[in-house]
Design a protein around this motif. Structure first.
Motif, PDB file in Angstrom:
ATOM      1  N   VAL A 158       0.847  -1.187   0.000  1.00  0.00           N
ATOM      2  CA  VAL A 158       0.000   0.000   0.000  1.00  0.00           C
ATOM      3  C   VAL A 158       0.881   1.236   0.000  1.00  0.00           C
ATOM      4  O   VAL A 158       1.847   1.320   0.761  1.00  0.00           O
ATOM      5  N   GLN A 159       0.512   2.193  -0.838  1.00  0.00           N
ATOM      6  CA  GLN A 159       1.218   3.473  -0.878  1.00  0.00           C
ATOM      7  C   GLN A 159       0.212   4.603  -0.759  1.00  0.00           C
ATOM      8  O   GLN A 159      -0.888   4.526  -1.306  1.00  0.00           O
ATOM      9  N   LEU A 160       0.609   5.638  -0.038  1.00  0.00           N
ATOM     10  CA  LEU A 160      -0.172   6.866   0.035  1.00  0.00           C
ATOM     11  C   LEU A 160       0.653   7.953  -0.632  1.00  0.00           C
ATOM     12  O   LEU A 160       1.774   8.244  -0.201  1.00  0.00           O
ATOM     13  N   GLN A 161       0.091   8.525  -1.675  1.00  0.00           N
ATOM     14  CA  GLN A 161       0.799   9.554  -2.445  1.00  0.00           C
ATOM     15  C   GLN A 161       0.111  10.888  -2.227  1.00  0.00           C
ATOM     16  O   GLN A 161      -1.018  11.093  -2.674  1.00  0.00           O
ATOM     17  N   ALA A 213      -3.788  10.033  -2.399  1.00  0.00           N
ATOM     18  CA  ALA A 213      -4.383   8.862  -3.038  1.00  0.00           C
ATOM     19  C   ALA A 213      -3.718   7.592  -2.537  1.00  0.00           C
ATOM     20  O   ALA A 213      -2.481   7.503  -2.508  1.00  0.00           O
ATOM     21  N   ALA A 214      -4.524   6.626  -2.173  1.00  0.00           N
ATOM     22  CA  ALA A 214      -4.018   5.328  -1.738  1.00  0.00           C
ATOM     23  C   ALA A 214      -4.028   4.359  -2.906  1.00  0.00           C
ATOM     24  O   ALA A 214      -4.973   4.347  -3.703  1.00  0.00           O
ATOM     25  N   SER A 215      -2.993   3.561  -2.992  1.00  0.00           N
ATOM     26  CA  SER A 215      -2.910   2.559  -4.056  1.00  0.00           C
ATOM     27  C   SER A 215      -2.422   1.245  -3.462  1.00  0.00           C
ATOM     28  O   SER A 215      -1.964   1.183  -2.321  1.00  0.00           O
ATOM     29  N   GLY A 216      -2.504   0.208  -4.277  1.00  0.00           N
ATOM     30  CA  GLY A 216      -2.126  -1.110  -3.785  1.00  0.00           C
ATOM     31  C   GLY A 216      -3.318  -1.803  -3.145  1.00  0.00           C
ATOM     32  O   GLY A 216      -4.472  -1.486  -3.418  1.00  0.00           O
ATOM     33  N   SER A 217      -3.046  -2.697  -2.258  1.00  0.00           N
ATOM     34  CA  SER A 217      -4.098  -3.483  -1.604  1.00  0.00           C
ATOM     35  C   SER A 217      -4.681  -2.703  -0.432  1.00  0.00           C
ATOM     36  O   SER A 217      -4.588  -3.121   0.731  1.00  0.00           O
ATOM     37  N   PHE A 218      -5.307  -1.605  -0.745  1.00  0.00           N
ATOM     38  CA  PHE A 218      -5.837  -0.699   0.285  1.00  0.00           C
ATOM     39  C   PHE A 218      -7.306  -0.978   0.509  1.00  0.00           C
ATOM     40  O   PHE A 218      -8.082  -1.037  -0.436  1.00  0.00           O
ATOM     41  N   SER A 219      -7.672  -1.154   1.762  1.00  0.00           N
ATOM     42  CA  SER A 219      -9.069  -1.357   2.102  1.00  0.00           C
ATOM     43  C   SER A 219      -9.719  -0.016   2.384  1.00  0.00           C
ATOM     44  O   SER A 219      -9.234   0.747   3.236  1.00  0.00           O
ATOM     45  N   SER A 220     -10.815   0.263   1.694  1.00  0.00           N
ATOM     46  CA  SER A 220     -11.501   1.533   1.906  1.00  0.00           C
ATOM     47  C   SER A 220     -12.155   1.603   3.284  1.00  0.00           C
ATOM     48  O   SER A 220     -12.690   2.641   3.657  1.00  0.00           O
ATOM     49  N   ASN A 221     -12.102   0.513   4.045  1.00  0.00           N
ATOM     50  CA  ASN A 221     -12.605   0.559   5.409  1.00  0.00           C
ATOM     51  C   ASN A 221     -11.686   1.348   6.339  1.00  0.00           C
ATOM     52  O   ASN A 221     -12.072   1.665   7.464  1.00  0.00           O
ATOM     53  N   HIS A 222     -10.505   1.663   5.856  1.00  0.00           N
ATOM     54  CA  HIS A 222      -9.576   2.450   6.664  1.00  0.00           C
ATOM     55  C   HIS A 222     -10.061   3.894   6.798  1.00  0.00           C
ATOM     56  O   HIS A 222     -10.600   4.469   5.853  1.00  0.00           O
ATOM     57  N   ASN A 223      -9.861   4.441   7.980  1.00  0.00           N
ATOM     58  CA  ASN A 223      -9.998   5.884   8.140  1.00  0.00           C
ATOM     59  C   ASN A 223      -8.823   6.535   7.423  1.00  0.00           C
ATOM     60  O   ASN A 223      -7.711   5.985   7.407  1.00  0.00           O
TER      61      ASN A 223
END
Length: 119
Positions: free
Chosen positions: A1-4, A22-32
């Motif tokens: 997961v990366q946050l750009q 923007a989050a990329s990779g195996s990011f779960s949108s359940n994250h705050n």
């Protein structure tokens, strides 16, 4: 997961800036998602966080001036910063924490972007 993260820069007091992350990779949108900031020699300070469902938490010093929003389809969070003050000068970090945790207990963090407000 990366946050750009993007945005930031130099602005005069009273001005505005907009940050994006923007989050990329195996990011779960359940994250705050959200932002915290840090000044050298001081503790980290929560700026704002938002859940997938839209529940928002602002730091005391930015309430009424900053607005956080989120596009779940794009896994992107935005921070609109208005009426900026010199005290807002800091490195701003985008972060993501699993649901139920505070943003400062993040699982992921972006690279940081400098915001400088001149008086």
């Amino acid at each position: 997961v990366q946050l750009q993260a993007s945005g930031g820069g130099l602005v005069q007091a009273g001005g505005s800036l907009r940050l994006s992350c923007a989050a990329s990779g195996s990011f779960s949108s359940n994250h705050n998602m959200g932002w915290y900031r840090q000044v050298p020699g001081k503790q980290r300070e929560l700026v704002a966080s938002i859940t997938r469902g839209g529940t928002i938490n602002y730091g005391v010093s930015v309430k009424g001036r900053f607005t956080i929003s989120r596009d779940n389809a794009k896994n992107t969070v935005y921070l609109q910063m208005n009426s900026l003050e010199p005290e807002d000068t800091a490195v701003y970090y985008c972060a993501a924490a699993r649901f139920g945790r505070g943003l400062l207990e993040y699982d992921y963090r972006g690279q940081g972007t400098q915001v400088t407000v001149s008086s």
